[in-house]
Design a protein around this motif. Structure first.
Motif, PDB file in Angstrom:
ATOM      1  N   HIS A 328       0.811  -1.223   0.000  1.00 38.55           N
ATOM      2  CA  HIS A 328       0.000   0.000   0.000  1.00 38.55           C
ATOM      3  C   HIS A 328       0.841   1.268   0.000  1.00 38.55           C
ATOM      4  O   HIS A 328       0.304   2.356  -0.192  1.00 38.55           O
ATOM      5  CB  HIS A 328      -0.909   0.020   1.232  1.00 38.55           C
ATOM      6  CG  HIS A 328      -1.796  -1.177   1.334  1.00 38.55           C
ATOM      7  ND1 HIS A 328      -2.176  -1.727   2.546  1.00 38.55           N
ATOM      8  CD2 HIS A 328      -2.358  -1.953   0.372  1.00 38.55           C
ATOM      9  CE1 HIS A 328      -2.956  -2.773   2.327  1.00 38.55           C
ATOM     10  NE2 HIS A 328      -3.071  -2.933   1.017  1.00 38.55           N
ATOM     11  N   TRP A 336      -6.458   5.166   2.999  1.00 36.49           N
ATOM     12  CA  TRP A 336      -7.639   4.313   3.020  1.00 36.49           C
ATOM     13  C   TRP A 336      -7.244   2.845   3.134  1.00 36.49           C
ATOM     14  O   TRP A 336      -7.819   2.092   3.924  1.00 36.49           O
ATOM     15  CB  TRP A 336      -8.461   4.533   1.748  1.00 36.49           C
ATOM     16  CG  TRP A 336      -9.722   3.726   1.714  1.00 36.49           C
ATOM     17  CD1 TRP A 336     -10.939   4.066   2.235  1.00 36.49           C
ATOM     18  CD2 TRP A 336      -9.891   2.423   1.124  1.00 36.49           C
ATOM     19  NE1 TRP A 336     -11.858   3.060   2.022  1.00 36.49           N
ATOM     20  CE2 TRP A 336     -11.245   2.038   1.334  1.00 36.49           C
ATOM     21  CE3 TRP A 336      -9.048   1.562   0.441  1.00 36.49           C
ATOM     22  CZ2 TRP A 336     -11.748   0.818   0.880  1.00 36.49           C
ATOM     23  CZ3 TRP A 336      -9.551   0.345   0.004  1.00 36.49           C
ATOM     24  CH2 TRP A 336     -10.896  -0.012   0.219  1.00 36.49           C
ATOM     25  N   PHE A 337      -6.244   2.432   2.331  1.00 33.72           N
ATOM     26  CA  PHE A 337      -5.783   1.045   2.399  1.00 33.72           C
ATOM     27  C   PHE A 337      -5.238   0.724   3.784  1.00 33.72           C
ATOM     28  O   PHE A 337      -5.491  -0.357   4.339  1.00 33.72           O
ATOM     29  CB  PHE A 337      -4.700   0.794   1.349  1.00 33.72           C
ATOM     30  CG  PHE A 337      -5.218   0.624  -0.049  1.00 33.72           C
ATOM     31  CD1 PHE A 337      -5.927  -0.510  -0.415  1.00 33.72           C
ATOM     32  CD2 PHE A 337      -5.002   1.597  -1.003  1.00 33.72           C
ATOM     33  CE1 PHE A 337      -6.402  -0.675  -1.707  1.00 33.72           C
ATOM     34  CE2 PHE A 337      -5.481   1.451  -2.303  1.00 33.72           C
ATOM     35  CZ  PHE A 337      -6.182   0.311  -2.644  1.00 33.72           C
ATOM     36  N   GLN A 340      -8.093   0.282   6.198  1.00 29.76           N
ATOM     37  CA  GLN A 340      -8.764  -0.995   5.981  1.00 29.76           C
ATOM     38  C   GLN A 340      -7.963  -2.154   6.560  1.00 29.76           C
ATOM     39  O   GLN A 340      -8.526  -3.066   7.181  1.00 29.76           O
ATOM     40  CB  GLN A 340      -8.997  -1.215   4.477  1.00 29.76           C
ATOM     41  CG  GLN A 340     -10.014  -0.281   3.846  1.00 29.76           C
ATOM     42  CD  GLN A 340     -11.416  -0.535   4.375  1.00 29.76           C
ATOM     43  OE1 GLN A 340     -11.910  -1.656   4.356  1.00 29.76           O
ATOM     44  NE2 GLN A 340     -12.050   0.524   4.862  1.00 29.76           N
ATOM     45  N   GLU A 343      -8.271  -2.105  10.297  1.00 30.76           N
ATOM     46  CA  GLU A 343      -9.586  -2.581  10.720  1.00 30.76           C
ATOM     47  C   GLU A 343      -9.678  -4.101  10.642  1.00 30.76           C
ATOM     48  O   GLU A 343     -10.214  -4.748  11.543  1.00 30.76           O
ATOM     49  CB  GLU A 343     -10.666  -1.938   9.847  1.00 30.76           C
ATOM     50  CG  GLU A 343     -12.087  -2.322  10.222  1.00 30.76           C
ATOM     51  CD  GLU A 343     -13.121  -1.640   9.360  1.00 30.76           C
ATOM     52  OE1 GLU A 343     -14.277  -2.124   9.327  1.00 30.76           O
ATOM     53  OE2 GLU A 343     -12.780  -0.624   8.703  1.00 30.76           O
ATOM     54  N   ARG A 344      -9.144  -4.694   9.560  1.00 28.73           N
ATOM     55  CA  ARG A 344      -9.167  -6.151   9.435  1.00 28.73           C
ATOM     56  C   ARG A 344      -8.326  -6.805  10.530  1.00 28.73           C
ATOM     57  O   ARG A 344      -8.704  -7.854  11.078  1.00 28.73           O
ATOM     58  CB  ARG A 344      -8.661  -6.574   8.057  1.00 28.73           C
ATOM     59  CG  ARG A 344      -9.610  -6.233   6.915  1.00 28.73           C
ATOM     60  CD  ARG A 344      -9.231  -7.005   5.664  1.00 28.73           C
ATOM     61  NE  ARG A 344      -7.898  -6.669   5.198  1.00 28.73           N
ATOM     62  CZ  ARG A 344      -7.619  -5.684   4.351  1.00 28.73           C
ATOM     63  NH1 ARG A 344      -8.606  -4.913   3.884  1.00 28.73           N
ATOM     64  NH2 ARG A 344      -6.377  -5.462   3.965  1.00 28.73           N
TER      65      ARG A 344
END
Length: 427
Positions: A328, A336-337, A340, A343-344
């Motif tokens: 990324h 944003w990546f 994400q 969050e994962r």
């Protein structure tokens, strides 16, 4: 530059394929270079420290039979400074001496120097086989007309052997005697190993760590050759100790199934020698910005030591996270990546918390090392040992479980982890 690939004197972060993938084609040479660097820095370093902590072993061998590029022989050795600790009754003296080392041995020497300066002094020796694992050199004639194999000299410490594992393996094992060793081999190279070629490694009684790298293209080639040639078919059966490979699909669109079937048969032939499960490790790579996929290689890892399994689990997890993070970097929408991915990761940790609680309550497991081992085997390479320990600490703080300490914590002592002699009571 990568020390293993271009053989200069600059250290490179381990297994950083994402950056390399943007500037050059991922050739086999680049992949093997990155694999070695990753294993050396993320796995071997911590494993050597775990051996040193036992106070039983003071040295370990890194036996690399994946082959060395011919470019290595064209670059002159470099001078590095090695620290050789010498114990006295009161303190340890350190003598610094310049040593000429081939570039391919320099990362091993650098790690060994670091380990030698730590509180538990330890030495890592490197033995590199120039001809790889399964190449056989042509025999040469001597004056009396008979044929003899090429001769080589086994180094006393670190060195490069102008031979393959099939040529030098027996002499090498005799030379390192009862010392711990990490072996990097390719049993499916130009000449297939037999089961007996690996049995001497399976049966070693000292710490023996096997890292067997299998290229999927080579597996496919051997399976196709075995369909046409009785000699190749016999060799494949001898390696796997089974002829069930004959039932594997041969159509092009089913090659992935054939490779997986081969890996299953190969690991099945190893299992009776190892109480701990043999691990098939996928190797991730970045193929384009923000996109990661697995390479057409599988690393088969086998050990009898729980500390080694833990070190490899952490190495696999850190590498996977590093590759995804690097994929990324510098792309449009990098924030944003990153969000994400974060969050994962947090979701996965919450799921690990719930799974740990459910498993502990269901099985009433009383020892944390036993519970962590069970979780690790079910999620190999997905979480580090620190992740598991953080989950248990949170469970203790949330009073989902309590611990009966053999030695009660003292006031103000940081929360420590339960050991083998402490008892978990699930609420």
């Amino acid at each position: 530059m990568n020390l293993w690939t271009d053989l200069d004197n600059n250290l490179q972060p381990p297994f950083d394929l994402s950056v390399q993938g943007r500037t050059r084609r991922l050739t086999e040479r680049v992949i093997l270079s990155s694999l070695r660097s990753w294993l050396l820095h993320d796995y071997a370093a911590n494993y050597c420290r775990s051996l040193a902590a036992t106070r039983i072993f003071r040295r370990c061998y890194w036996v690399d039979a994946l082959g060395i590029s011919s470019k290595a022989s064209m670059i002159p050795p470099a001078v590095i400074e090695t620290v050789q600790p010498e114990r006295t009754s009161k303190r340890r003296k350190k003598d610094v001496a310049p040593v000429l080392l081939p570039p391919a041995l320099q990362p091993i020497a650098a790690l060994s120097q670091t380990l030698a300066q730590e509180s538990q002094s330890f030495t890592l020796y490197g033995l590199l086989l120039e001809a790889g694992s399964s190449k056989r050199r042509e025999r040469r004639a001597v004056s009396n007309g008979t044929m003899t194999p090429h001769a080589w000299t086994l180094p006393k410490e670190s060195g490069i052997l102008a031979a393959s594992w099939l040529e030098a393996g027996s002499a090498l094992l005799a030379g390192i005697e009862q010392a711990p060793a990490i072996f990097l081999l390719n049993p499916c190279g130009p000449t297939l190993f037999s089961y007996d070629d690996l049995a001497s490694l399976y049966q070693r009684t000292v710490p023996t760590e096997l890292c067997l790298l299998l290229a999927h293209k080579q597996i496919e080639g051997h399976l196709l050759a075995a369909q046409r040639s009785p000699t190749q078919a016999s060799a494949l059966t001898t390696l796997l100790r089974s002829d069930r490979w004959k039932t594997l699909p041969t159509q092009d669109e089913e090659r992935a199934l054939a490779v997986q079937g081969f890996l299953d048969l190969f690991t099945a032939s190893m299992k009776r020698h190892f109480l701990l499960p043999v691990q098939c490790i996928a190797l991730p790579m970045q193929t384009r910005p923000a996109f990661v996929e697995e390479m057409a290689y599988t690393l088969i890892f086998a050990t009898r030591r729980q500390d080694s399994l833990l070190c490899m689990n952490d190495a696999v997890c850190r590498n996977r996270r590093r590759v995804h993070e690097e994929s990324h970097r510098g792309v449009l929408g990098e924030e944003w990546f990153t969000a994400q991915l974060r969050e994962r990761t947090e979701t996965a940790r919450q799921q690990l918390y719930q799974r740990t609680l459910q498993l502990g309550r269901a099985q009433r497991l009383r020892r944390w090392p036993d519970l962590r081992q069970q979780l690790l085997l079910a999620n190999f390479g997905l979480f580090t040992s620190d992740d598991y320990d953080a989950v248990l600490r949170q469970l203790l703080l949330n009073r989902e479980v309590r611990c009966e300490w053999r030695r009660p914590p003292t006031e103000g002592e940081e929360m420590r982890l339960p050991g083998n002699e402490d008892t978990l009571l699930w609420l």
